[in-house]
Scaffold this motif. Sequence first.
Motif, mmCIF file in Angstrom:
data_model
loop_
_atom_site.group_PDB
_atom_site.id
_atom_site.type_symbol
_atom_site.label_atom_id
_atom_site.label_comp_id
_atom_site.label_asym_id
_atom_site.label_seq_id
_atom_site.Cartn_x
_atom_site.Cartn_y
_atom_site.Cartn_z
ATOM 1 N N ARG A 129 32.168 28.768 47.377
ATOM 2 C CA ARG A 129 33.384 28.061 47.787
ATOM 3 C C ARG A 129 34.397 27.953 46.648
ATOM 4 N NH1 ARG A 129 29.632 25.889 51.279
ATOM 5 N NH2 ARG A 129 28.719 24.401 49.836
ATOM 6 N N ALA A 130 33.951 28.167 45.430
ATOM 7 C CA ALA A 130 34.890 28.127 44.292
ATOM 8 C C ALA A 130 35.667 29.430 44.149
ATOM 9 C CB ALA A 130 34.129 27.845 43.002
ATOM 10 N N PHE A 131 35.353 30.404 44.995
ATOM 11 C CA PHE A 131 35.885 31.762 44.824
ATOM 12 C C PHE A 131 37.407 31.797 44.643
ATOM 13 C CE2 PHE A 131 37.439 35.843 46.405
ATOM 14 C CZ PHE A 131 36.619 36.747 45.762
ATOM 15 N N ALA A 132 38.128 31.205 45.581
ATOM 16 C CA ALA A 132 39.592 31.324 45.545
ATOM 17 C C ALA A 132 40.223 30.448 44.463
ATOM 18 C CB ALA A 132 40.197 30.987 46.910
ATOM 19 N N ARG A 133 39.436 29.540 43.879
ATOM 20 C CA ARG A 133 39.937 28.809 42.706
ATOM 21 C C ARG A 133 39.670 29.616 41.444
ATOM 22 N NH1 ARG A 133 37.150 24.283 41.569
ATOM 23 N NH2 ARG A 133 35.655 24.493 43.255
ATOM 24 N N PHE A 134 38.576 30.346 41.497
ATOM 25 C CA PHE A 134 38.156 31.127 40.337
ATOM 26 C C PHE A 134 39.020 32.381 40.185
ATOM 27 C CE2 PHE A 134 34.899 33.279 37.731
ATOM 28 C CZ PHE A 134 34.507 32.217 36.929
ATOM 29 N N TYR A 135 39.254 33.031 41.293
ATOM 30 C CA TYR A 135 40.069 34.251 41.291
ATOM 31 C C TYR A 135 41.334 34.011 42.109
ATOM 32 C CZ TYR A 135 35.449 36.286 40.311
ATOM 33 O OH TYR A 135 34.214 36.563 39.803
ATOM 34 N N PRO A 136 42.501 34.402 41.609
ATOM 35 C CA PRO A 136 43.656 34.447 42.507
ATOM 36 C C PRO A 136 43.300 35.416 43.638
ATOM 37 C CG PRO A 136 44.134 35.576 40.440
ATOM 38 C CD PRO A 136 42.812 34.896 40.266
ATOM 39 N N THR A 137 43.446 34.977 44.876
ATOM 40 C CA THR A 137 42.853 35.712 45.991
ATOM 41 C C THR A 137 43.906 36.200 46.984
ATOM 42 O OG1 THR A 137 40.737 34.570 45.805
ATOM 43 C CG2 THR A 137 41.306 35.408 47.984
ATOM 44 N N ILE A 138 43.690 37.410 47.472
ATOM 45 C CA ILE A 138 44.548 37.972 48.515
ATOM 46 C C ILE A 138 43.763 37.958 49.827
ATOM 47 C CG2 ILE A 138 45.834 39.998 49.299
ATOM 48 C CD1 ILE A 138 45.932 40.888 46.328
ATOM 49 N N ALA A 139 44.301 37.298 50.830
ATOM 50 C CA ALA A 139 43.685 37.302 52.155
ATOM 51 C C ALA A 139 44.240 38.481 52.938
ATOM 52 C CB ALA A 139 43.983 35.995 52.875
ATOM 53 N N VAL A 140 43.346 39.260 53.548
ATOM 54 C CA VAL A 140 43.766 40.427 54.324
ATOM 55 C C VAL A 140 43.342 40.198 55.772
ATOM 56 C CG1 VAL A 140 43.773 42.944 54.425
ATOM 57 C CG2 VAL A 140 43.271 41.801 52.257
ATOM 58 N N ASP A 141 44.324 39.980 56.631
ATOM 59 C CA ASP A 141 44.040 39.651 58.023
ATOM 60 C C ASP A 141 44.532 40.737 58.963
ATOM 61 O OD1 ASP A 141 42.765 36.999 58.417
ATOM 62 O OD2 ASP A 141 44.404 36.341 57.125
ATOM 63 N N GLY A 142 43.847 40.832 60.100
ATOM 64 C CA GLY A 142 44.221 41.837 61.084
ATOM 65 C C GLY A 142 45.310 41.368 62.021
#
Lengths: 141, 244
Positions: free
Chosen positions: B57-70
């Motif tokens: 759950r820390a993923f998107a705090r740890f890494y700036p994250t790009i969400a890819v949605d359909g």
Amino acid sequence: MNLVERKVMVVPCSGIGKTYGTVSREAAYEVTEDQRPQSTQLVALSLLVLGDEDARAAVRAHPAVTIDGCKLACAAKMVQESGGRVAQGIAVLDVYRRNRQLKPLGIAELNEGGLQLAHAVAGEITAVVDDVISREEAPHA
Amino acid sequence: MPELPQRKVGLVACSGEELAEGTVTRLAALRVLEQLRPSDTVTICLPLFLAGGQGDRAFARFYPTIAVDGCDKRCAARATEQYSGKPAASVVVSDLVREHGLAQPEGARRLNASGRQAVEVTAERVAGLVDELLGGQWNRRSGSFVEPGPAASSDDPTPAACACASAIPIQKVDVDGRTVALAALPLIFEQFDAAGKAPGAEVTQELLATVKIYNDVPAGTDEEYLVALGREYAAFCGQKQARP
């Protein structure tokens, strides 16, 4: 009981980091598109994660077969957390252990071993689906 | 010597099974992870935000994250924000298809030609966003850039990385009577210890600075965190020394 009520939901994990996730996805397509299109329905795991009401209602109203590519069992957990019933949880790794000759490789695109493993997984799902449907169709005493 | 994960951008694809666009997200993310920006990107399975642990759950705090949605349901973006952290950027395949005048992608299982084009277009867009994100200084607390900077080069290729097999380690720490889960703390302690840094006031200040890279430390609580980190690091080093 109508046809809609006799559906079995098929929920693959579609894990993106490992080849077994792709196997789960391919197996789900094989069951829902080729082998048992009338008696199964594919449910997108991302919709369950988001709490989409239609997806949650589908797994609450029908038994589900989940297909997981790793021990974290995201698909099975999400169906349960959505209030659904897992009729059978299929672990791709277990199927692979019974079919060691079918070594899957590739995530974006499965090798021949991966496709055959998906076929083997699909066969196990189909058996579960048939069993669930036959029990639901059986006359109650 | 243990290393903290290097600066990378996280990718979270919806992978929606019901729509061709969902397959596009999956294949586009994999194209970026495996071919276009393998050394700069890492991914995680979306359901792990719920089915996984605190490290996931820390993923998107740890890494700036790009969400890819359909599609415009935007499961990846919304679930990432809800369970992990606000995505740094978001891409929706159906929007890109319209923007580029592509025909409707079809074939969730086997993409048609338009679907394959959409994969390329989406992957290129995501790769561009990766470069933009790596070029700036990302503040995990605010979910925004601190200041712009030069784009990172990718001449040090590494294999595509899946974060679900190596969830960010978490350590729970008592901070002035409150239990706080600190992402990456075990790695930070290992790294400091391996560098020969003995517990002490100066090292504790350095620890806090490193902890702040990966965690939100509320304003005005530095002293409380310093006490907690000093205590925990001393205990960590003590346990290390006690081992045969």
